[in-house]
Design a protein around this motif. Structure first.
Motif, PDB file in Angstrom:
ATOM      1  N   ARG A   1      58.467   8.892  56.496  1.00  0.00           N
ATOM      2  CA  ARG A   1      57.526   7.773  56.541  1.00  0.00           C
ATOM      3  C   ARG A   1      56.199   8.221  57.146  1.00  0.00           C
ATOM      4  O   ARG A   1      56.173   8.835  58.214  1.00  0.00           O
ATOM      5  CB  ARG A   1      58.094   6.627  57.374  1.00  0.00           C
ATOM      6  CG  ARG A   1      58.858   5.567  56.600  1.00  0.00           C
ATOM      7  CD  ARG A   1      60.122   6.073  55.995  1.00  0.00           C
ATOM      8  NE  ARG A   1      60.913   4.988  55.403  1.00  0.00           N
ATOM      9  CZ  ARG A   1      62.132   5.156  54.939  1.00  0.00           C
ATOM     10  NH1 ARG A   1      62.715   6.352  54.980  1.00  0.00           N
ATOM     11  NH2 ARG A   1      62.784   4.152  54.397  1.00  0.00           N
ATOM     12  N   ILE A   2      55.123   7.876  56.432  1.00  0.00           N
ATOM     13  CA  ILE A   2      53.769   8.215  56.882  1.00  0.00           C
ATOM     14  C   ILE A   2      52.955   6.926  56.814  1.00  0.00           C
ATOM     15  O   ILE A   2      52.491   6.542  55.737  1.00  0.00           O
ATOM     16  CB  ILE A   2      53.139   9.306  55.997  1.00  0.00           C
ATOM     17  CG1 ILE A   2      54.034  10.547  55.967  1.00  0.00           C
ATOM     18  CG2 ILE A   2      51.740   9.668  56.490  1.00  0.00           C
ATOM     19  CD1 ILE A   2      53.610  11.590  54.953  1.00  0.00           C
ATOM     20  N   PRO A   3      52.836   6.186  57.912  1.00  0.00           N
ATOM     21  CA  PRO A   3      52.155   4.893  57.865  1.00  0.00           C
ATOM     22  C   PRO A   3      50.797   4.966  57.185  1.00  0.00           C
ATOM     23  O   PRO A   3      49.939   5.776  57.550  1.00  0.00           O
ATOM     24  CB  PRO A   3      52.034   4.508  59.339  1.00  0.00           C
ATOM     25  CG  PRO A   3      53.235   5.151  59.973  1.00  0.00           C
ATOM     26  CD  PRO A   3      53.363   6.474  59.258  1.00  0.00           C
ATOM     27  N   ALA A   4      50.635   4.121  56.142  1.00  0.00           N
ATOM     28  CA  ALA A   4      49.426   4.070  55.315  1.00  0.00           C
ATOM     29  C   ALA A   4      49.128   5.411  54.656  1.00  0.00           C
ATOM     30  O   ALA A   4      48.027   5.616  54.150  1.00  0.00           O
ATOM     31  CB  ALA A   4      48.222   3.587  56.105  1.00  0.00           C
ATOM     32  N   GLY A   5      50.095   6.332  54.656  1.00  0.00           N
ATOM     33  CA  GLY A   5      49.894   7.631  54.023  1.00  0.00           C
ATOM     34  C   GLY A   5      48.874   8.506  54.713  1.00  0.00           C
ATOM     35  O   GLY A   5      48.444   9.516  54.146  1.00  0.00           O
ATOM     36  N   MET A   6      48.467   8.163  55.942  1.00  0.00           N
ATOM     37  CA  MET A   6      47.379   8.876  56.625  1.00  0.00           C
ATOM     38  C   MET A   6      47.931  10.097  57.334  1.00  0.00           C
ATOM     39  O   MET A   6      48.764   9.993  58.233  1.00  0.00           O
ATOM     40  CB  MET A   6      46.673   7.939  57.597  1.00  0.00           C
ATOM     41  CG  MET A   6      45.960   6.798  56.906  1.00  0.00           C
ATOM     42  SD  MET A   6      45.135   5.678  58.068  1.00  0.00           S
ATOM     43  CE  MET A   6      44.368   4.515  56.920  1.00  0.00           C
ATOM     44  N   LEU A   7      47.435  11.251  56.941  1.00  0.00           N
ATOM     45  CA  LEU A   7      48.014  12.523  57.361  1.00  0.00           C
ATOM     46  C   LEU A   7      46.901  13.510  57.677  1.00  0.00           C
ATOM     47  O   LEU A   7      45.917  13.596  56.932  1.00  0.00           O
ATOM     48  CB  LEU A   7      48.869  13.058  56.216  1.00  0.00           C
ATOM     49  CG  LEU A   7      49.917  14.128  56.446  1.00  0.00           C
ATOM     50  CD1 LEU A   7      50.997  13.624  57.398  1.00  0.00           C
ATOM     51  CD2 LEU A   7      50.548  14.518  55.119  1.00  0.00           C
TER      52      LEU A   7
ATOM     53  N   LEU B   1      44.250  13.565  54.634  1.00  0.00           N
ATOM     54  CA  LEU B   1      44.785  13.021  53.391  1.00  0.00           C
ATOM     55  C   LEU B   1      45.187  11.577  53.597  1.00  0.00           C
ATOM     56  O   LEU B   1      45.568  11.174  54.701  1.00  0.00           O
ATOM     57  CB  LEU B   1      46.027  13.801  52.937  1.00  0.00           C
ATOM     58  CG  LEU B   1      45.892  15.287  52.635  1.00  0.00           C
ATOM     59  CD1 LEU B   1      47.265  15.859  52.295  1.00  0.00           C
ATOM     60  CD2 LEU B   1      44.924  15.511  51.498  1.00  0.00           C
ATOM     61  N   ARG B   2      45.108  10.804  52.510  1.00  0.00           N
ATOM     62  CA  ARG B   2      45.716   9.477  52.475  1.00  0.00           C
ATOM     63  C   ARG B   2      46.560   9.407  51.215  1.00  0.00           C
ATOM     64  O   ARG B   2      46.031   9.449  50.103  1.00  0.00           O
ATOM     65  CB  ARG B   2      44.657   8.369  52.457  1.00  0.00           C
ATOM     66  CG  ARG B   2      43.863   8.235  53.737  1.00  0.00           C
ATOM     67  CD  ARG B   2      42.902   7.042  53.677  1.00  0.00           C
ATOM     68  NE  ARG B   2      42.112   6.928  54.881  1.00  0.00           N
ATOM     69  CZ  ARG B   2      41.222   5.963  55.112  1.00  0.00           C
ATOM     70  NH1 ARG B   2      41.021   5.020  54.179  1.00  0.00           N
ATOM     71  NH2 ARG B   2      40.546   5.929  56.241  1.00  0.00           N
ATOM     72  N   LEU B   3      47.879   9.331  51.384  1.00  0.00           N
ATOM     73  CA  LEU B   3      48.779   9.177  50.252  1.00  0.00           C
ATOM     74  C   LEU B   3      48.802   7.698  49.867  1.00  0.00           C
ATOM     75  O   LEU B   3      48.887   6.832  50.730  1.00  0.00           O
ATOM     76  CB  LEU B   3      50.193   9.645  50.616  1.00  0.00           C
ATOM     77  CG  LEU B   3      50.301  11.002  51.323  1.00  0.00           C
ATOM     78  CD1 LEU B   3      51.766  11.347  51.563  1.00  0.00           C
ATOM     79  CD2 LEU B   3      49.594  12.090  50.546  1.00  0.00           C
TER      80      LEU B   3
END
Length: 434
Positions: free
Chosen positions: A41-47, A297-299
Protein backbone atom coordinates in the motif's frame (compact mmCIF):
# COMPACT_ATOMS: atom_id res chain seq x y z
CA UNK A 1 -24.31 -10.42 -17.87
CA UNK A 2 -21.50 -9.94 -15.33
CA UNK A 3 -22.39 -10.78 -11.75
CA UNK A 4 -23.25 -7.66 -9.82
CA UNK A 5 -20.88 -6.45 -7.15
CA UNK A 6 -22.37 -5.60 -3.75
CA UNK A 7 -22.08 -1.91 -4.64
CA UNK A 8 -24.08 -2.41 -7.82
CA UNK A 9 -26.65 -4.89 -6.59
CA UNK A 10 -29.92 -3.88 -5.02
CA UNK A 11 -29.33 -4.48 -1.33
CA UNK A 12 -32.62 -6.28 -0.55
CA UNK A 13 -30.61 -8.64 1.62
CA UNK A 14 -27.43 -7.92 3.58
CA UNK A 15 -24.09 -9.15 2.33
CA UNK A 16 -22.98 -11.66 4.96
CA UNK A 17 -19.32 -12.57 5.09
CA UNK A 18 -18.53 -15.98 6.53
CA UNK A 19 -14.79 -15.36 6.74
CA UNK A 20 -12.32 -12.60 7.37
CA UNK A 21 -10.93 -10.44 4.60
CA UNK A 22 -8.11 -12.30 2.84
CA UNK A 23 -6.93 -9.33 0.75
CA UNK A 24 -3.15 -9.67 0.29
CA UNK A 25 -0.71 -7.21 1.78
CA UNK A 26 3.01 -6.70 2.19
CA UNK A 27 3.15 -9.05 5.18
CA UNK A 28 0.27 -11.38 4.31
CA UNK A 29 1.45 -12.82 1.00
CA UNK A 30 -0.92 -14.43 -1.47
CA UNK A 31 0.00 -17.79 -3.00
CA UNK A 32 -0.42 -17.52 -6.79
CA UNK A 33 0.50 -19.97 -9.52
CA UNK A 34 3.65 -17.99 -10.35
CA UNK A 35 4.83 -17.74 -6.73
CA UNK A 36 3.79 -15.52 -3.86
CA UNK A 37 2.37 -12.02 -4.34
CA UNK A 38 2.88 -8.98 -2.10
CA UNK A 39 0.69 -5.90 -2.37
CA UNK A 40 2.37 -2.79 -1.02
CA UNK A 41 0.00 0.00 0.00
CA UNK A 42 1.26 3.43 -1.05
CA UNK A 43 -1.18 6.12 0.12
CA UNK A 44 -2.22 8.21 -2.91
CA UNK A 45 0.58 6.42 -4.80
CA UNK A 46 3.06 9.06 -3.57
CA UNK A 47 6.55 7.62 -3.58
CA UNK A 48 10.04 9.08 -3.37
CA UNK A 49 13.00 7.88 -5.39
CA UNK A 50 14.72 6.13 -2.48
CA UNK A 51 11.67 3.97 -1.76
CA UNK A 52 11.09 3.34 -5.47
CA UNK A 53 14.63 2.05 -6.00
CA UNK A 54 14.37 -0.23 -2.96
CA UNK A 55 11.15 -1.71 -4.36
CA UNK A 56 12.88 -2.35 -7.68
CA UNK A 57 15.79 -4.05 -5.90
CA UNK A 58 13.31 -6.28 -4.04
CA UNK A 59 11.51 -7.16 -7.28
CA UNK A 60 14.81 -8.17 -8.89
CA UNK A 61 16.25 -10.03 -5.93
CA UNK A 62 13.12 -11.64 -4.46
CA UNK A 63 10.55 -11.59 -7.28
CA UNK A 64 10.19 -11.81 -11.04
CA UNK A 65 11.78 -8.48 -11.97
CA UNK A 66 8.48 -6.63 -12.52
CA UNK A 67 6.27 -4.25 -10.57
CA UNK A 68 2.53 -4.30 -11.18
CA UNK A 69 0.29 -1.28 -10.61
CA UNK A 70 -3.13 -1.82 -9.06
CA UNK A 71 -6.44 -0.04 -9.57
CA UNK A 72 -5.86 1.77 -6.27
CA UNK A 73 -2.46 3.16 -7.08
CA UNK A 74 -0.57 0.51 -5.12
CA UNK A 75 2.34 -1.70 -6.18
CA UNK A 76 2.55 -5.49 -6.38
CA UNK A 77 5.55 -7.78 -6.46
CA UNK A 78 5.01 -11.24 -7.97
CA UNK A 79 7.00 -14.44 -8.21
CA UNK A 80 8.18 -14.21 -4.60
CA UNK A 81 9.57 -17.20 -2.77
CA UNK A 82 7.73 -18.69 0.19
CA UNK A 83 10.51 -17.76 2.63
CA UNK A 84 11.10 -14.16 1.55
CA UNK A 85 8.65 -12.50 3.96
CA UNK A 86 11.19 -11.39 6.55
CA UNK A 87 13.60 -10.03 3.96
CA UNK A 88 10.82 -8.17 2.15
CA UNK A 89 9.60 -6.67 5.41
CA UNK A 90 13.10 -5.36 6.14
CA UNK A 91 13.24 -3.71 2.71
CA UNK A 92 9.87 -2.05 3.21
CA UNK A 93 10.88 -0.73 6.61
CA UNK A 94 14.02 0.82 5.10
CA UNK A 95 11.88 2.33 2.36
CA UNK A 96 9.47 3.89 4.87
CA UNK A 97 6.60 1.88 3.38
CA UNK A 98 5.69 -0.02 6.55
CA UNK A 99 5.02 2.62 9.23
CA UNK A 100 2.49 0.46 11.08
CA UNK A 101 2.63 -3.31 10.44
CA UNK A 102 -0.74 -3.84 12.14
CA UNK A 103 -2.36 -1.37 9.72
CA UNK A 104 -0.50 -2.03 6.49
CA UNK A 105 -3.48 -3.52 4.62
CA UNK A 106 -5.89 -0.71 5.59
CA UNK A 107 -3.78 2.19 4.23
CA UNK A 108 -6.02 2.37 1.16
CA UNK A 109 -6.03 6.04 0.17
CA UNK A 110 -6.43 7.42 -3.34
CA UNK A 111 -6.14 11.12 -4.20
CA UNK A 112 -6.43 13.25 -7.31
CA UNK A 113 -3.07 12.51 -9.00
CA UNK A 114 -2.66 16.00 -10.46
CA UNK A 115 -3.55 17.85 -7.28
CA UNK A 116 -1.24 20.83 -6.88
CA UNK A 117 0.50 20.08 -10.18
CA UNK A 118 -1.64 21.54 -12.97
CA UNK A 119 -3.06 24.95 -13.80
CA UNK A 120 -6.58 24.37 -12.57
CA UNK A 121 -5.71 26.14 -9.29
CA UNK A 122 -7.77 23.71 -7.25
CA UNK A 123 -6.87 23.17 -3.58
CA UNK A 124 -3.87 20.89 -3.08
CA UNK A 125 -5.07 17.86 -1.12
CA UNK A 126 -1.63 16.22 -0.88
CA UNK A 127 -1.28 17.37 2.76
CA UNK A 128 -4.49 15.49 3.55
CA UNK A 129 -2.86 12.26 2.41
CA UNK A 130 -0.01 12.37 4.92
CA UNK A 131 -2.30 13.48 7.75
CA UNK A 132 -4.97 10.84 7.11
CA UNK A 133 -2.33 8.12 6.83
CA UNK A 134 -0.79 9.23 10.14
CA UNK A 135 -4.17 9.25 11.88
CA UNK A 136 -5.15 5.91 10.35
CA UNK A 137 -1.97 4.19 11.50
CA UNK A 138 -2.32 5.65 15.01
CA UNK A 139 -5.92 4.46 15.43
CA UNK A 140 -6.23 1.04 17.07
CA UNK A 141 -9.86 0.54 15.93
CA UNK A 142 -8.92 1.37 12.32
CA UNK A 143 -6.93 -1.86 12.15
CA UNK A 144 -10.33 -3.55 12.01
CA UNK A 145 -11.10 -2.12 8.57
CA UNK A 146 -10.95 -4.58 5.69
CA UNK A 147 -8.17 -4.49 3.13
CA UNK A 148 -10.78 -3.38 0.61
CA UNK A 149 -12.09 -0.31 2.47
CA UNK A 150 -11.15 2.80 0.48
CA UNK A 151 -10.68 6.51 1.22
CA UNK A 152 -10.82 8.98 -1.70
CA UNK A 153 -9.39 12.49 -1.34
CA UNK A 154 -10.50 14.65 -4.25
CA UNK A 155 -9.37 18.21 -4.94
CA UNK A 156 -12.73 19.08 -6.50
CA UNK A 157 -12.19 17.84 -10.05
CA UNK A 158 -14.20 14.66 -9.44
CA UNK A 159 -11.70 12.07 -10.64
CA UNK A 160 -11.24 9.79 -7.63
CA UNK A 161 -14.83 10.24 -6.40
CA UNK A 162 -15.75 8.11 -9.43
CA UNK A 163 -14.02 5.09 -7.87
CA UNK A 164 -16.84 4.10 -5.49
CA UNK A 165 -14.78 4.74 -2.37
CA UNK A 166 -16.20 4.11 1.08
CA UNK A 167 -15.24 7.50 2.48
CA UNK A 168 -15.03 10.50 0.14
CA UNK A 169 -13.45 13.79 1.17
CA UNK A 170 -13.68 16.53 -1.46
CA UNK A 171 -12.27 20.06 -1.39
CA UNK A 172 -15.13 22.53 -1.78
CA UNK A 173 -12.69 25.45 -1.75
CA UNK A 174 -9.47 26.34 0.07
CA UNK A 175 -11.20 26.41 3.46
CA UNK A 176 -14.02 23.85 3.28
CA UNK A 177 -14.47 20.19 2.41
CA UNK A 178 -17.40 17.88 1.78
CA UNK A 179 -17.48 14.42 3.34
CA UNK A 180 -19.76 11.46 2.62
CA UNK A 181 -19.86 7.69 2.84
CA UNK A 182 -22.78 6.35 0.85
CA UNK A 183 -24.34 9.11 -1.23
CA UNK A 184 -22.87 12.54 -2.12
CA UNK A 185 -26.39 13.95 -1.92
CA UNK A 186 -26.14 13.28 1.84
CA UNK A 187 -22.78 14.98 2.43
CA UNK A 188 -21.58 17.05 5.37
CA UNK A 189 -19.48 20.21 5.24
CA UNK A 190 -16.41 20.56 7.45
CA UNK A 191 -13.42 22.85 7.65
CA UNK A 192 -10.66 21.71 5.30
CA UNK A 193 -8.22 21.55 8.20
CA UNK A 194 -10.52 19.04 9.91
CA UNK A 195 -10.91 16.91 6.78
CA UNK A 196 -8.59 13.99 7.55
CA UNK A 197 -9.84 13.65 11.14
CA UNK A 198 -13.42 13.81 9.90
CA UNK A 199 -12.70 11.08 7.31
CA UNK A 200 -11.36 8.78 10.02
CA UNK A 201 -14.47 9.50 12.11
CA UNK A 202 -16.62 8.40 9.16
CA UNK A 203 -14.65 5.14 9.01
CA UNK A 204 -15.27 4.60 12.74
CA UNK A 205 -18.99 5.13 12.11
CA UNK A 206 -18.84 2.37 9.48
CA UNK A 207 -17.13 -0.04 11.87
CA UNK A 208 -19.85 0.54 14.46
CA UNK A 209 -22.50 -0.03 11.78
CA UNK A 210 -20.88 -3.36 10.87
CA UNK A 211 -21.01 -4.48 14.49
CA UNK A 212 -24.64 -3.43 14.81
CA UNK A 213 -25.62 -5.18 11.57
CA UNK A 214 -23.70 -8.35 12.41
CA UNK A 215 -22.81 -8.93 8.75
CA UNK A 216 -19.00 -8.55 8.79
CA UNK A 217 -19.30 -6.24 5.76
CA UNK A 218 -16.05 -5.13 4.17
CA UNK A 219 -17.44 -2.08 2.32
CA UNK A 220 -20.08 0.55 3.03
CA UNK A 221 -22.06 -0.65 0.00
CA UNK A 222 -22.37 -4.10 1.57
CA UNK A 223 -24.33 -2.88 4.60
CA UNK A 224 -28.08 -3.45 4.69
CA UNK A 225 -29.93 -0.16 4.00
CA UNK A 226 -31.09 0.31 7.58
CA UNK A 227 -27.48 0.25 8.81
CA UNK A 228 -25.87 2.53 6.22
CA UNK A 229 -24.29 5.47 8.12
CA UNK A 230 -26.31 8.67 7.75
CA UNK A 231 -25.20 12.29 7.73
CA UNK A 232 -27.09 13.22 10.90
CA UNK A 233 -25.28 10.51 12.85
CA UNK A 234 -21.98 11.59 11.34
CA UNK A 235 -22.56 15.23 12.31
CA UNK A 236 -23.22 14.13 15.90
CA UNK A 237 -20.05 12.05 15.97
CA UNK A 238 -18.00 14.88 14.54
CA UNK A 239 -19.40 17.32 17.10
CA UNK A 240 -18.43 14.91 19.88
CA UNK A 241 -14.88 15.00 18.49
CA UNK A 242 -14.81 18.80 18.41
CA UNK A 243 -15.38 19.06 14.65
CA UNK A 244 -18.09 21.43 13.48
CA UNK A 245 -20.12 20.05 10.57
CA UNK A 246 -23.40 20.75 8.81
CA UNK A 247 -25.43 18.60 6.43
CA UNK A 248 -25.42 19.67 2.76
CA UNK A 249 -28.31 18.15 0.86
CA UNK A 250 -28.37 17.54 -2.87
CA UNK A 251 -24.66 17.85 -3.67
CA UNK A 252 -23.77 16.24 -7.00
CA UNK A 253 -20.10 15.37 -7.31
CA UNK A 254 -18.47 16.47 -10.59
CA UNK A 255 -16.96 13.77 -12.79
CA UNK A 256 -13.67 13.82 -14.60
CA UNK A 257 -11.35 11.23 -16.05
CA UNK A 258 -7.86 9.92 -15.48
CA UNK A 259 -4.96 12.19 -16.47
CA UNK A 260 -4.21 11.93 -20.17
CA UNK A 261 -0.69 10.80 -21.12
CA UNK A 262 1.65 13.67 -21.94
CA UNK A 263 3.08 16.83 -20.42
CA UNK A 264 1.01 18.47 -17.68
CA UNK A 265 1.67 22.19 -17.57
CA UNK A 266 1.90 23.52 -14.05
CA UNK A 267 2.19 26.92 -12.41
CA UNK A 268 5.28 29.13 -12.46
CA UNK A 269 7.17 27.33 -15.23
CA UNK A 270 6.80 23.85 -13.75
CA UNK A 271 5.54 20.69 -15.39
CA UNK A 272 4.70 17.08 -14.65
CA UNK A 273 4.64 14.00 -16.86
CA UNK A 274 1.71 11.62 -17.10
CA UNK A 275 2.41 8.16 -18.52
CA UNK A 276 0.84 4.72 -18.46
CA UNK A 277 2.31 1.26 -18.10
CA UNK A 278 0.98 -1.15 -20.77
CA UNK A 279 -1.35 -3.56 -18.95
CA UNK A 280 -0.24 -2.01 -15.67
CA UNK A 281 3.07 -3.90 -15.62
CA UNK A 282 6.56 -2.37 -15.47
CA UNK A 283 9.96 -3.96 -15.74
CA UNK A 284 12.34 -2.80 -13.04
CA UNK A 285 14.33 -1.06 -15.80
CA UNK A 286 11.26 1.04 -16.67
CA UNK A 287 10.50 1.62 -13.01
CA UNK A 288 14.01 2.87 -12.30
CA UNK A 289 13.85 5.11 -15.36
CA UNK A 290 10.71 6.71 -13.96
CA UNK A 291 12.15 7.06 -10.46
CA UNK A 292 15.27 8.73 -11.84
CA UNK A 293 13.52 11.60 -13.64
CA UNK A 294 12.88 13.76 -10.56
CA UNK A 295 13.03 11.31 -7.65
CA UNK A 296 9.27 11.55 -7.11
CA UNK A 297 6.38 9.42 -8.39
CA UNK A 298 2.62 9.34 -8.05
CA UNK A 299 1.02 6.02 -8.98
CA UNK A 300 -2.54 6.52 -10.18
CA UNK A 301 -5.69 4.37 -9.75
CA UNK A 302 -5.70 3.99 -13.55
CA UNK A 303 -2.37 2.13 -13.57
CA UNK A 304 -0.53 5.25 -14.63
CA UNK A 305 2.35 7.23 -13.21
CA UNK A 306 2.67 10.97 -12.74
CA UNK A 307 6.18 12.37 -12.43
CA UNK A 308 6.10 15.79 -10.74
CA UNK A 309 8.77 18.42 -10.29
CA UNK A 310 10.11 19.16 -13.77
CA UNK A 311 11.03 22.48 -15.29
CA UNK A 312 8.68 23.14 -18.21
CA UNK A 313 11.54 23.45 -20.74
CA UNK A 314 12.79 19.94 -19.86
CA UNK A 315 9.45 18.15 -19.96
CA UNK A 316 9.20 17.16 -23.64
CA UNK A 317 12.67 15.64 -23.69
CA UNK A 318 11.97 13.68 -20.52
CA UNK A 319 8.69 12.44 -21.97
CA UNK A 320 10.46 11.27 -25.13
CA UNK A 321 12.92 9.29 -22.99
CA UNK A 322 10.02 7.53 -21.26
CA UNK A 323 8.44 6.74 -24.62
CA UNK A 324 11.73 5.13 -25.66
CA UNK A 325 11.48 3.01 -22.50
CA UNK A 326 8.18 1.55 -23.72
CA UNK A 327 5.73 3.62 -21.69
CA UNK A 328 2.49 5.12 -23.00
CA UNK A 329 3.06 8.86 -23.46
CA UNK A 330 0.33 9.96 -25.91
CA UNK A 331 -3.48 9.73 -25.79
CA UNK A 332 -3.65 7.96 -29.17
CA UNK A 333 -1.42 5.07 -28.13
CA UNK A 334 -3.29 1.74 -28.62
CA UNK A 335 -2.43 0.78 -25.03
CA UNK A 336 -4.03 3.97 -23.66
CA UNK A 337 -7.30 2.23 -22.80
CA UNK A 338 -6.50 -1.48 -22.52
CA UNK A 339 -6.30 -3.24 -19.17
CA UNK A 340 -6.22 -6.86 -18.06
CA UNK A 341 -6.16 -9.06 -15.01
CA UNK A 342 -3.12 -11.27 -14.34
CA UNK A 343 -4.47 -14.24 -16.30
CA UNK A 344 -2.45 -17.37 -16.93
CA UNK A 345 0.07 -18.48 -15.85
CA UNK A 346 -0.05 -16.38 -12.68
CA UNK A 347 -3.65 -17.06 -11.66
CA UNK A 348 -5.02 -20.57 -11.21
CA UNK A 349 -8.61 -19.40 -11.81
CA UNK A 350 -7.84 -17.87 -15.19
CA UNK A 351 -8.96 -19.71 -18.31
CA UNK A 352 -6.60 -17.93 -20.72
CA UNK A 353 -3.36 -15.99 -21.01
CA UNK A 354 -5.30 -12.75 -21.39
CA UNK A 355 -2.26 -10.50 -21.43
CA UNK A 356 -0.73 -12.39 -24.34
CA UNK A 357 -4.02 -12.26 -26.25
CA UNK A 358 -4.39 -8.55 -25.52
CA UNK A 359 -0.89 -7.89 -26.86
CA UNK A 360 -1.73 -9.80 -30.03
CA UNK A 361 -4.76 -7.68 -30.93
CA UNK A 362 -4.30 -4.31 -29.17
CA UNK A 363 -2.93 -2.43 -32.18
CA UNK A 364 -5.65 -3.85 -34.45
CA UNK A 365 -8.69 -3.26 -32.22
CA UNK A 366 -8.63 0.40 -31.25
CA UNK A 367 -11.75 2.30 -30.30
CA UNK A 368 -13.14 5.12 -28.17
CA UNK A 369 -13.92 3.11 -25.02
CA UNK A 370 -11.72 1.17 -22.57
CA UNK A 371 -11.52 -2.57 -22.90
CA UNK A 372 -10.72 -4.89 -20.01
CA UNK A 373 -9.58 -8.48 -20.41
CA UNK A 374 -10.54 -10.96 -17.69
CA UNK A 375 -9.40 -14.53 -17.31
CA UNK A 376 -12.59 -15.53 -15.48
CA UNK A 377 -15.95 -14.17 -14.35
CA UNK A 378 -14.45 -12.40 -11.32
CA UNK A 379 -13.26 -9.58 -13.63
CA UNK A 380 -10.44 -8.52 -11.31
CA UNK A 381 -9.25 -4.94 -11.84
CA UNK A 382 -12.00 -3.83 -14.21
CA UNK A 383 -12.51 -0.08 -14.82
CA UNK A 384 -14.63 2.00 -12.45
CA UNK A 385 -16.82 4.99 -13.11
CA UNK A 386 -16.97 4.60 -16.90
CA UNK A 387 -18.50 2.49 -19.65
CA UNK A 388 -16.17 -0.24 -20.85
CA UNK A 389 -15.97 -3.28 -23.09
CA UNK A 390 -15.91 -6.57 -21.21
CA UNK A 391 -13.74 -9.40 -22.59
CA UNK A 392 -14.03 -12.53 -20.45
CA UNK A 393 -12.29 -15.84 -21.08
CA UNK A 394 -14.47 -18.96 -20.99
CA UNK A 395 -13.86 -22.59 -21.82
CA UNK A 396 -15.16 -21.93 -25.35
CA UNK A 397 -13.34 -18.69 -26.24
CA UNK A 398 -14.22 -15.18 -25.06
CA UNK A 399 -17.49 -13.54 -24.12
CA UNK A 400 -17.35 -9.98 -25.40
CA UNK A 401 -19.61 -6.93 -25.16
CA UNK A 402 -20.67 -3.93 -23.11
CA UNK A 403 -20.09 -4.40 -19.38
CA UNK A 404 -23.41 -5.36 -17.84
CA UNK A 405 -24.99 -6.12 -21.23
CA UNK A 406 -25.65 -9.25 -23.25
CA UNK A 407 -22.31 -10.45 -24.61
CA UNK A 408 -21.38 -12.07 -27.87
CA UNK A 409 -20.31 -15.52 -26.73
CA UNK A 410 -17.57 -17.89 -27.82
CA UNK A 411 -15.47 -15.37 -29.77
CA UNK A 412 -12.31 -17.10 -30.98
CA UNK A 413 -8.87 -15.47 -30.92
CA UNK A 414 -8.82 -15.02 -34.70
CA UNK A 415 -12.15 -13.16 -34.50
CA UNK A 416 -11.14 -10.83 -31.68
CA UNK A 417 -9.79 -7.81 -33.64
CA UNK A 418 -12.97 -7.23 -35.66
CA UNK A 419 -15.25 -8.12 -32.74
CA UNK A 420 -13.45 -5.71 -30.42
CA UNK A 421 -13.55 -2.82 -32.89
CA UNK A 422 -17.28 -3.32 -33.27
CA UNK A 423 -17.89 -3.64 -29.51
CA UNK A 424 -15.85 -0.54 -28.63
CA UNK A 425 -17.74 1.60 -31.13
CA UNK A 426 -21.18 0.16 -30.37
CA UNK A 427 -20.76 0.51 -26.64
CA UNK A 428 -19.54 4.07 -27.05
CA UNK A 429 -22.62 4.91 -29.15
CA UNK A 430 -24.96 3.31 -26.58
CA UNK A 431 -23.24 5.17 -23.73
CA UNK A 432 -23.60 8.48 -25.57
CA UNK A 433 -27.35 7.91 -26.00
CA UNK A 434 -27.72 7.47 -22.27
Amino acid sequence: MPPQSPSAAARDEPVIRDRGDACPGALRLHAADDGFLARVRIPAGMLDGHAAHLLADAADRLGDGHIDLTSRGNAQLRGLGASCGGELQAVLVRAGLLPAPTHERVRNIVASPLTGLDRRALPDVAPWVAELDRLLCASEPAAGLSGRFLFALDDGRGDVTSLAADVNLVARDADRALLWTGDPADAVLVAATDGPRAALTAAAQFLDAVREAGTRAWRVAELPPEHVPDSAGLVARLAASGIEAVVVRGFASPRSHAPEPGVVEGPDGTAALSVLAPLGRLTTVQWRRLAGVTGRLRLTPWRGIVVPGLAAHAAERALADLADAGLVTTPDDPWRSVSACTGRPGCAKSLADVRADARTVAAHATGPLPVHWSGCERRCGHPRGTAWVDVVATGAGYDLGAAGGSPRRGVQTSELPAALVDARRTTSHDAAKK
